[in-house]
Motif scaffolding. Structure first.
Motif, short mmCIF file in Angstrom:
data_model
loop_
_atom_site.label_atom_id
_atom_site.label_comp_id
_atom_site.label_asym_id
_atom_site.label_seq_id
_atom_site.Cartn_x
_atom_site.Cartn_y
_atom_site.Cartn_z
N ARG A 1 -52.35 35.76 -79.61
CA ARG A 1 -51.59 35.97 -80.86
C ARG A 1 -51.53 34.69 -81.70
O ARG A 1 -51.60 34.74 -82.92
CB ARG A 1 -50.18 36.46 -80.54
CG ARG A 1 -50.14 37.95 -80.17
CD ARG A 1 -48.73 38.47 -80.08
NE ARG A 1 -48.07 38.03 -78.88
CZ ARG A 1 -48.05 38.70 -77.72
NH1 ARG A 1 -48.68 39.86 -77.63
NH2 ARG A 1 -47.44 38.23 -76.67
N GLN A 2 -51.40 33.54 -81.04
CA GLN A 2 -51.34 32.28 -81.76
C GLN A 2 -52.63 32.00 -82.52
O GLN A 2 -52.62 31.45 -83.62
CB GLN A 2 -51.06 31.14 -80.77
CG GLN A 2 -50.78 29.80 -81.43
CD GLN A 2 -50.41 28.73 -80.42
OE1 GLN A 2 -50.39 28.97 -79.21
NE2 GLN A 2 -50.12 27.54 -80.90
N LEU A 3 -53.77 32.39 -81.94
CA LEU A 3 -55.05 32.18 -82.60
C LEU A 3 -55.36 33.25 -83.64
O LEU A 3 -55.89 32.96 -84.70
CB LEU A 3 -56.17 32.16 -81.55
CG LEU A 3 -56.20 30.91 -80.66
CD1 LEU A 3 -57.00 31.17 -79.40
CD2 LEU A 3 -56.78 29.72 -81.43
N VAL A 4 -54.99 34.49 -83.33
CA VAL A 4 -55.30 35.60 -84.24
C VAL A 4 -54.37 35.62 -85.44
O VAL A 4 -54.77 35.89 -86.56
CB VAL A 4 -55.25 36.94 -83.48
CG1 VAL A 4 -55.41 38.11 -84.44
CG2 VAL A 4 -56.34 36.99 -82.42
N TYR A 5 -53.07 35.32 -85.20
CA TYR A 5 -52.08 35.37 -86.27
C TYR A 5 -51.41 34.00 -86.44
O TYR A 5 -50.25 33.83 -86.10
CB TYR A 5 -50.98 36.39 -85.96
CG TYR A 5 -51.48 37.77 -85.62
CD1 TYR A 5 -52.54 38.35 -86.30
CD2 TYR A 5 -50.86 38.51 -84.63
CE1 TYR A 5 -52.99 39.62 -85.98
CE2 TYR A 5 -51.30 39.79 -84.31
CZ TYR A 5 -52.36 40.34 -84.98
OH TYR A 5 -52.79 41.60 -84.67
N PRO A 6 -52.15 33.00 -86.90
CA PRO A 6 -51.53 31.68 -87.01
C PRO A 6 -50.55 31.55 -88.18
O PRO A 6 -49.78 30.62 -88.23
CB PRO A 6 -52.74 30.76 -87.24
CG PRO A 6 -53.75 31.63 -87.92
CD PRO A 6 -53.54 33.01 -87.34
N GLY A 7 -50.57 32.50 -89.11
CA GLY A 7 -49.84 32.33 -90.36
C GLY A 7 -48.54 33.08 -90.45
O GLY A 7 -48.47 34.12 -91.06
N GLY A 8 -47.51 32.58 -89.83
CA GLY A 8 -46.14 33.03 -90.09
C GLY A 8 -45.88 34.51 -89.94
O GLY A 8 -45.44 35.15 -90.89
N ILE A 9 -46.09 35.08 -88.78
CA ILE A 9 -45.79 36.50 -88.59
C ILE A 9 -44.81 36.62 -87.43
O ILE A 9 -44.89 37.48 -86.59
CB ILE A 9 -47.08 37.29 -88.27
CG1 ILE A 9 -48.21 36.87 -89.20
CG2 ILE A 9 -46.86 38.78 -88.41
CD1 ILE A 9 -47.98 37.18 -90.65
N ARG A 10 -43.87 35.70 -87.39
CA ARG A 10 -42.97 35.65 -86.24
C ARG A 10 -41.61 36.26 -86.57
O ARG A 10 -41.16 36.25 -87.71
CB ARG A 10 -42.77 34.19 -85.80
CG ARG A 10 -44.06 33.52 -85.38
CD ARG A 10 -43.81 32.09 -84.95
NE ARG A 10 -43.18 31.31 -86.00
CZ ARG A 10 -43.83 30.75 -87.00
NH1 ARG A 10 -45.14 30.88 -87.10
NH2 ARG A 10 -43.19 30.04 -87.92
N ALA A 11 -40.96 36.73 -85.54
CA ALA A 11 -39.65 37.37 -85.72
C ALA A 11 -38.63 36.39 -86.27
O ALA A 11 -37.69 36.79 -86.95
CB ALA A 11 -39.17 37.94 -84.40
N GLU A 12 -38.81 35.09 -85.99
CA GLU A 12 -37.83 34.11 -86.48
C GLU A 12 -37.77 34.07 -88.00
O GLU A 12 -36.81 33.56 -88.58
CB GLU A 12 -38.19 32.70 -85.98
CG GLU A 12 -38.22 32.54 -84.48
CD GLU A 12 -39.57 32.90 -83.90
OE1 GLU A 12 -40.54 32.16 -84.11
OE2 GLU A 12 -39.64 33.95 -83.24
N GLN A 13 -38.78 34.62 -88.66
CA GLN A 13 -38.80 34.59 -90.12
C GLN A 13 -37.94 35.70 -90.74
O GLN A 13 -37.73 35.70 -91.94
CB GLN A 13 -40.23 34.75 -90.62
CG GLN A 13 -41.10 33.55 -90.33
CD GLN A 13 -42.47 33.77 -90.91
OE1 GLN A 13 -43.37 34.19 -90.22
NE2 GLN A 13 -42.63 33.48 -92.17
#
Length: 341
Positions: A245-257
């Motif tokens: 996930r870190q490599l595929v979605y590096p651009g700010g798709i985290r629940a913390e946002q």
């Protein structure tokens, strides 16, 4: 893509440790990979994941601590030094730094591996000229590496790597020193060589854009272990591990946002052909307005992959209507995201 059939490289329970005792560094642990003949296989990971150590183990430039590396039916770990030198003609390598001989012309650089194997000078020259033409540098035969651009140097390095008619071409961060346009031209060349010569290509990189450009399958390394491996489209559409996930979605798709008190959903695009009108369709068809909190989507062979984080209205009926609508759309996976302070 070249014709893909049986395995050309099998890595079985490979471990590599540097040093001993308390200072030992476990670079690779229990690596198992199966690379098929004629495919373009990617190995990706962040710095320190063990990628370069792994690729050097594939041709025994680095000897594994334990495990087996079987190339075209031969267990490389059991070969004598003489047998290993012969086997390495089938598994050649290109590097980030090109590793050309600066005092030799491009032609002489490509001739060099043939000189080492006893090919006559006229035959080596003829083959070298053919290879320079193949990589688009027929006019640079008499130039020196210092007179070339980075992309041209890598093309000469590729021509040199092909001089022994290898079955496998290992590319260790081969485009990392190049600009994006030059990178694309080198990747296009590798793809063409794969298709026309049938050479199996193994790409070692930290750049997901390189993997999605030409690889059919990929293994993700994390801390010296294979975190995940499979078809590129499958891993892009459904990464199962944190490393992936870190490599595929590096651009700010985290629940913390997700802002406090917001209701949000994460949409995963699983290979549909269109994703841009989705938010507009949601507003037109359902009358629901959603805010995009973050997005990381990409187009692979005309299909959409990636994720989008949406903030939904607080009103439960509106949010439920939106979720129902989105779940009815093809090639999407929907999950609610909770805020965590």
């Amino acid at each position: 893509m070249g014709t893909v059939s049986e395995s050309i490289i099998q890595i079985q329970h490979l471990t590599k440790t540097f040093g001993t005792g308390e200072s030992a560094v476990h670079a690779l642990e229990d690596i198992n990979l199966d690379i098929r003949q004629g495919e373009i296989f990617g190995i990706i990971g962040l710095s320190g994941a063990g990628k370069s150590t792994l690729v050097r183990c594939m041709n025994l430039l680095e000897r594994p601590t334990s495990g087996h590396v079987i190339v075209d039916g031969k267990d490389m770990t059991t070969l004598s030094e003489k047998e290993l030198r012969l086997a390495r003609r089938d598994v050649t390598m290109i590097f980030q730094s090109f590793n050309l001989l600066m005092q030799r012309t491009c032609l002489k650089n490509v001739c060099f591996p043939m000189e080492l194997t006893g090919v006559s000078a006229p035959a080596a020259r003829k083959r070298a000229l053919e290879l320079l033409d193949l990589v688009g540098l027929a006019d640079k035969a008499d130039a020196y590496p210092g007179q070339l651009s980075g992309g041209q140097k890598q093309r000469v390095a590729i021509a040199r790597a092909l001089a022994t008619n290898p079955k496998v071409l290992l590319c260790d961060e081969a485009t990392s020193a190049l600009d994006p346009t030059t990178t694309l031209s080198i990747l296009a060349l590798l793809k063409n060589l794969n298709e026309t010569l049938g050479v199996t290509v193994v790409i070692i990189t930290h750049q997901m854009s390189v993997i999605e450009e030409i690889c059919s399958r990929v293994a993700i390394l994390d801390g010296g272990v294979v975190a995940e491996q499979g078809d590129v489209q499958e891993i892009f559409s459904n990464p199962k591990t944190d490393a992936a996930r870190q490599l595929v979605y590096p651009g700010g798709i985290r629940a913390e946002q997700v802002p406090p008190s917001s209701r949000a959903i994460r949409i995963s695009f699983n290979g549909g052909t269109v994703y841009q009108p989705l938010i507009a369709s949601l507003a037109i068809d359902c009358g629901v307005k959603a805010n995009i909190l973050g997005a990381d989507t990409r187009n692979i062979n005309g299909h959409a992959f990636g994720t989008m984080l949406l903030s939904l209205p607080q009103e439960p009926a509106e949010a439920a209507r939106a979720i129902g609508y989105l779940r009815s759309q093809p090639n999407l996976t929907i999950e609610e995201v909770e805020y965590h302070a």
